[in-house]
Design a protein around this motif. Structure first.
Motif, PDB file in Angstrom:
ATOM      1  N   LEU A 200       0.835  -1.201   0.000  1.00 58.47           N
ATOM      2  CA  LEU A 200       0.000   0.000   0.000  1.00 58.47           C
ATOM      3  C   LEU A 200       0.875   1.257   0.000  1.00 58.47           C
ATOM      4  O   LEU A 200       0.564   2.240  -0.678  1.00 58.47           O
ATOM      5  N   GLY A 201       1.983   1.214   0.745  1.00 57.46           N
ATOM      6  CA  GLY A 201       2.912   2.336   0.741  1.00 57.46           C
ATOM      7  C   GLY A 201       3.455   2.613  -0.651  1.00 57.46           C
ATOM      8  O   GLY A 201       3.535   3.772  -1.086  1.00 57.46           O
ATOM      9  N   MET A 202       3.802   1.547  -1.390  1.00 55.08           N
ATOM     10  CA  MET A 202       4.295   1.731  -2.756  1.00 55.08           C
ATOM     11  C   MET A 202       3.207   2.310  -3.648  1.00 55.08           C
ATOM     12  O   MET A 202       3.468   3.197  -4.485  1.00 55.08           O
ATOM     13  N   ALA A 203       1.980   1.817  -3.475  1.00 58.56           N
ATOM     14  CA  ALA A 203       0.869   2.337  -4.282  1.00 58.56           C
ATOM     15  C   ALA A 203       0.680   3.834  -4.034  1.00 58.56           C
ATOM     16  O   ALA A 203       0.473   4.610  -4.977  1.00 58.56           O
ATOM     17  N   ASN A 204       0.776   4.241  -2.783  1.00 60.35           N
ATOM     18  CA  ASN A 204       0.607   5.664  -2.459  1.00 60.35           C
ATOM     19  C   ASN A 204       1.699   6.524  -3.098  1.00 60.35           C
ATOM     20  O   ASN A 204       1.434   7.633  -3.579  1.00 60.35           O
ATOM     21  N   GLN A 205       2.924   6.015  -3.092  1.00 62.62           N
ATOM     22  CA  GLN A 205       4.025   6.792  -3.685  1.00 62.62           C
ATOM     23  C   GLN A 205       3.849   6.940  -5.188  1.00 62.62           C
ATOM     24  O   GLN A 205       4.058   8.017  -5.754  1.00 62.62           O
ATOM     25  N   TYR A 206       3.453   5.853  -5.852  1.00 59.45           N
ATOM     26  CA  TYR A 206       3.242   5.931  -7.303  1.00 59.45           C
ATOM     27  C   TYR A 206       2.049   6.835  -7.639  1.00 59.45           C
ATOM     28  O   TYR A 206       2.051   7.513  -8.681  1.00 59.45           O
ATOM     29  N   THR A 207       1.047   6.855  -6.773  1.00 60.71           N
ATOM     30  CA  THR A 207      -0.069   7.780  -6.975  1.00 60.71           C
ATOM     31  C   THR A 207       0.427   9.216  -6.907  1.00 60.71           C
ATOM     32  O   THR A 207       0.078  10.054  -7.740  1.00 60.71           O
ATOM     33  N   ASP A 208       1.261   9.511  -5.910  1.00 60.39           N
ATOM     34  CA  ASP A 208       1.804  10.865  -5.759  1.00 60.39           C
ATOM     35  C   ASP A 208       2.695  11.253  -6.931  1.00 60.39           C
ATOM     36  O   ASP A 208       2.842  12.446  -7.242  1.00 60.39           O
ATOM     37  N   LEU A 209       3.303  10.264  -7.567  1.00 59.43           N
ATOM     38  CA  LEU A 209       4.167  10.527  -8.714  1.00 59.43           C
ATOM     39  C   LEU A 209       3.381  10.587 -10.024  1.00 59.43           C
ATOM     40  O   LEU A 209       3.971  10.754 -11.096  1.00 59.43           O
ATOM     41  N   GLY A 210       2.055  10.442  -9.937  1.00 62.30           N
ATOM     42  CA  GLY A 210       1.233  10.493 -11.146  1.00 62.30           C
ATOM     43  C   GLY A 210       1.372   9.266 -12.014  1.00 62.30           C
ATOM     44  O   GLY A 210       1.298   9.356 -13.241  1.00 62.30           O
ATOM     45  N   LYS A 211       1.575   8.098 -11.395  1.00 55.81           N
ATOM     46  CA  LYS A 211       1.701   6.840 -12.141  1.00 55.81           C
ATOM     47  C   LYS A 211       0.583   5.889 -11.721  1.00 55.81           C
ATOM     48  O   LYS A 211       0.794   4.952 -10.950  1.00 55.81           O
ATOM     49  N   PRO A 212      -0.634   6.128 -12.196  1.00 57.77           N
ATOM     50  CA  PRO A 212      -1.780   5.343 -11.733  1.00 57.77           C
ATOM     51  C   PRO A 212      -1.680   3.856 -12.057  1.00 57.77           C
ATOM     52  O   PRO A 212      -2.137   3.016 -11.268  1.00 57.77           O
ATOM     53  N   GLY A 213      -1.074   3.507 -13.196  1.00 55.71           N
ATOM     54  CA  GLY A 213      -0.942   2.097 -13.550  1.00 55.71           C
ATOM     55  C   GLY A 213      -0.081   1.346 -12.550  1.00 55.71           C
ATOM     56  O   GLY A 213      -0.441   0.254 -12.067  1.00 55.71           O
ATOM     57  N   LYS A 214       1.078   1.911 -12.224  1.00 59.63           N
ATOM     58  CA  LYS A 214       1.974   1.307 -11.235  1.00 59.63           C
ATOM     59  C   LYS A 214       1.290   1.254  -9.864  1.00 59.63           C
ATOM     60  O   LYS A 214       1.400   0.271  -9.130  1.00 59.63           O
ATOM     61  N   ALA A 215       0.611   2.338  -9.527  1.00 62.64           N
ATOM     62  CA  ALA A 215      -0.076   2.394  -8.233  1.00 62.64           C
ATOM     63  C   ALA A 215      -1.097   1.273  -8.131  1.00 62.64           C
ATOM     64  O   ALA A 215      -1.182   0.577  -7.116  1.00 62.64           O
ATOM     65  N   ASN A 216      -1.866   1.057  -9.193  1.00 58.58           N
ATOM     66  CA  ASN A 216      -2.896   0.027  -9.165  1.00 58.58           C
ATOM     67  C   ASN A 216      -2.300  -1.375  -9.096  1.00 58.58           C
ATOM     68  O   ASN A 216      -2.887  -2.288  -8.507  1.00 58.58           O
ATOM     69  N   GLU A 217      -1.132  -1.546  -9.674  1.00 56.80           N
ATOM     70  CA  GLU A 217      -0.456  -2.852  -9.612  1.00 56.80           C
ATOM     71  C   GLU A 217      -0.162  -3.239  -8.156  1.00 56.80           C
ATOM     72  O   GLU A 217      -0.430  -4.370  -7.733  1.00 56.80           O
TER      73      GLU A 217
END
Length: 812
Positions: free
Chosen positions: A387-404
């Motif tokens: 979940l922490g990784m998903a949050n970071q990718y969301t903040d970086l504007g990478k929704p695909g990575k975040a959803n993974e």
């Protein structure tokens, strides 16, 4: 109509005795705490009525201060006690913005009559298991603290026997009351926390010599205590702000002395100090809660872990006991008491990496990511780290990575606490499957159990995706009250103010954030929008410069600038900037965002009259990020606008199969794409039918773009009405886009909506006669002039500009 307040009421399989304060399901006692029982009693006394929160608070607890959070908690307890499943609402219905309604039929089984003093309780059972009884002195209250049945629960006991027992027990009872009174007096001397108090977590004093415990135990304790809906741990953002006021560095260790000062300055009630030491192969842990004003100890626990591997679970057990001593009810301690190891990680090394990642998260997402990655490498079942990784990718504007990574966290949600399970599930339903109804249900459940949790921000985002911006703002403001220094509230509130055309309000919100020295990518995005709305070139340039100075965000600034250039018809400059934005995104491994930029630019090319350029851009977008649903949806619309029906239809079918439950995909994107395809085939009636599904949420926020939304369904509907010869309806659709400029921002649809209004009025002027025709012609000329003024410095070779000039000249 209210029923008699004293009586035996029945609803469904339940009976509630108002005088005895008992709830039974058939013959079995149902445990309720005092507050939940009071709420239920008021419900059954007022069946069918809509009860506002204000009425409940005023009448259920007239002499006690109880806030809405307590009420929501009590109703959540009731739902569980009545075994009411989410969405069931067999008994209690929540009416958003109004209150609650008890919908189950209620009947009075018996009224309780007063009897003379010294009369013993007589209990008997009816055939359906209901208890008919008279009582005066003794009552049986079934609560979380004492669930022992009183005499009424003992059928067939003779009156004389009970009376004899009462006489024998009286001296013992008197002695017990004296002793209990002394204990009660002494217990009152020990201060307890309230639900409104905040506590500061200090760092652990580690005398073991093993650095693995540094930061790790504080993180573990934080996780354990945050399971509690009662305790209110001071957020890290407020800790950092208070340290700044104390002129201390952000990373200052919170020793007992520092923690106490921080506690006092931050307006908290207590701090918790922890310590760990070794004793041979065993480890001794100590937790002490201290009143930060008086220095008095509120609660203290010392426990021993048999081995290093047992430290986390032993700490969790101590934290649970501490919660009870600080004033939390036994019921919630028992309900929300997941052991640390199974619900986080059994690996101290993984938890250490996670703790370091959380510390770096406050600096930048890119700094935190490697630590979260290390945590999941050490423990592949560590859901929190995913979940922490998903949050970071969301903040970086990478929704695909975040959803993974969010999907991985969802798969492992059984390895988390109840609060974390709800958090993960809600965000998963919202961002991965797009099931906004399930997300809303999960968030509501979470709010009922944890009324002070910041999930209100996610609920605000959900309302925004549904286009309900008033509700979004209200939920976000409630969340802001819980943690006023969180930057996300301000950027979201500014966007909702934009969407509601409240630009002055948005300015005030952004000013408040600046006054608090809050600064991040979403706030800069909002500041750019505010400068755009005010035609403030210097303001836009300032924000572009900020983006340019940060490699991970540079692409966003370039894309905003590209859209602004395209909005005023500088097509060549827009193409140059968007290519730089794509290159920048790819350099930072953000191909998905780069692909979305390509697809949106392709739409603009098609709309401006360059279909070949559009088809090329859409194909490049799909190739760059083939798995991205956002890029695929934008590209499918671009293909349809460019007349490439085969590729548009193929992408639409694939999206429909991959995301069958996604609210926006099924109700917004696919209707717009299919309507454009029908328009390509000259079937405007079919296009309008396709767009019916989009009308409910077409103003909703698109989560993967820089603006709020381009309002594609509205634009395509306007084009469809033009094709159908319905000028009045077409003008209304294009005007809707202009009236929602705070949603559209600098998207190409906002520019071409002006031309759409001109063409729609020109169509009306040709269809009408006399004064109506003259009025429509005047409106058309004004709209053409408006568009041509906007594009006065546009590239002269843009096909749609040439067409507009020719149409204007013909009318003039």
């Amino acid at each position: 109509m209210s029923l008699n307040p004293d009586g035996l009421f029945q609803f469904g399989e339940f009976q509630i005795d108002a005088r005895a304060r008992t709830l039974r399901r058939k013959k079995a006692s149902v445990t309720l705490n005092f507050r939940a029982f009071d709420v239920l009693l008021y419900f059954v006394q007022n069946p069918g009525r809509v009860l506002t929160r204000e009425e409940l608070l005023k009448n259920v607890w007239p002499d006690t201060f109880v806030d809405e959070h307590n009420l929501a908690q009590s109703i959540s307890v009731l739902r569980r006690a009545l075994e009411e499943k989410p969405g069931d609402n067999s008994y209690i219905v929540t009416l958003p913005g109004r209150g609650y309604q008890f919908v189950s039929p209620v009947k009075i089984v018996a009224e309780i009559l007063a009897v003379a003093p010294n009369t013993a309780t007589v209990a008997s059972h009816g055939g359906d298991g209901a208890i008919f009884e008279q009582r005066t002195i003794r009552t049986s209250v079934v609560t979380e603290e004492t669930a022992t049945p009183g005499p009424a629960a003992l059928p067939g006991v003779a009156v004389a026997r009970i009376a004899k027992s009462w006489k024998i027990a009286l001296p013992v009872l008197l002695v017990s009351l004296v002793v209990a009174g002394g204990l009660y007096y002494r217990s009152r001397q020990r201060q307890r926390l309230t639900e409104k108090d905040t506590i500061v977590l200090g760092d652990f004093a580690n005398s073991t010599g093993d650095a693995i415990f540094d930061d790790t135990l504080k993180t573990a304790l934080n996780i354990s205590l945050r399971q509690s809906p009662f305790l209110n741990v001071l957020p890290d953002s407020r800790v950092m702000k208070t340290l700044q006021l104390m002129t201390r560095p952000a990373g200052t260790k919170l020793t007992p002395e520092v923690a106490r000062e921080l506690c006092q300055r931050g307006g908290s009630k207590a701090y918790i100090a922890g310590a760990i030491g070794s004793l041979g192969s065993e480890y001794v842990l100590q937790l002490k809660a201290v009143n930060c004003l008086s220095g008095d100890t509120l609660a203290e626990k010392q426990v021993t872990a048999a081995s290093k591997e047992k430290v986390l679970d032993t700490l969790g057990e101590a934290a649970s006991k501490l919660r009870g001593e600080l004033g939390e009810s036994l019921a919630t301690v028992e309900k929300f008491d997941a052991p640390l190891s199974p619900t986080t990680t059994s690996s101290l090394e993984a938890l250490k990496a996670y703790a370091v990642g959380m510390a770096h998260e406050r600096q930048s997402p890119t700094a935190a990511l490697p630590y979260f990655q290390r945590a999941v490498e050490l423990d592949p079942t560590f859901a929190r780290a995913y979940l922490g990784m998903a949050n970071q990718y969301t903040d970086l504007g990478k929704p695909g990575k975040a959803n993974e990574y969010l999907t991985k966290a969802f798969q492992l949600r059984g390895h988390t606490s109840e609060l974390e399970r709800l958090r993960i599930a809600g965000v998963y339903y919202m961002n991965v499957t797009g099931e906004l109804d399930k997300a809303a249900q999960t968030y509501q459940e979470q709010i009922e159990d944890y009324p002070r949790d910041p999930i209100l921000g996610a609920l605000g985002n959900l309302y925004a995706e549904l286009g309900q911006y008033e509700k979004a703002a209200e939920a976000t403001r409630q969340g802001q009250l819980l943690s006023p220094d969180f930057h996300g509230w301000y950027s979201n509130l500014a966007n909702y103010a934009f969407a509601l055309q409240r630009f002055d309000e948005a300015q005030k919100i952004i000013d408040q954030a600046q006054a608090k020295k809050l600064d991040d990518f979403p706030l800069r995005n909002a500041r750019y929008a505010l400068a755009f709305f005010g035609s403030d070139s210097a303001g836009m340039a300032e924000q572009e410069q900020w983006f340019a100075g940060k490699a991970e965000y540079e692409n966003f600034g370039l894309a905003l600038a590209s859209d602004t250039e395209g909005y005023v018809g500088h097509a060549a400059k827009a193409r140059e900037l968007i290519q730089r934005a794509i290159d920048s995104a790819v350099r930072t491994d953000n191909k998905e965002v780069g692909a979305i930029y390509l697809a949106v630019a392709a739409q603009r090319g098609a709309a401006y009259g360059r279909p070949a350029e559009a088809r090329q851009g859409a194909a490049a977008a799909v190739k760059l990020a083939p798995e991205s649903p956002g890029a695929a949806a934008e590209a499918a619309l671009a293909f349809a606008m460019a007349g490439d029906t085969v590729r548009a239809e193929s992408l639409a079918q694939d999206l429909g199969k991959r995301f069958p439950l996604d609210t926006q995909m099924q109700s917004l994107w696919l209707p717009a794409i299919r309507a454009q395809l029908a328009l390509d085939e000259n079937h405007p009636a079919l296009a309008l039918t396709s767009l019916q599904a989009a009308s409910a949420i077409e103003l909703g926020t698109i989560p993967f773009v820089n603006n709020v939304s381009c309002l594609y369904p509205t634009f395509v509907r306007g084009e469809t009405y033009l094709a159908a010869g319905q000028g009045t309806a077409a003008a209304a659709e294009f005007q809707k886009i202009l009236d929602h400029s705070g949603i559209v921002w600098n998207c190409w649809t906002g520019a071409l909506a002006r031309l759409g209004v001109a063409r729609a009025n020109a169509l009306q002027s040709r269809a009408a006669e006399g004064a109506d025709a003259d009025a429509a012609r005047v409106r058309a000329l004004a709209a053409y002039k408006d568009f041509l003024t906007l594009w006065k410095n546009a590239d002269p070779d843009i096909p749609v500009l040439k067409q507009a000039k020719a149409e204007y000249a013909k009318m003039d």
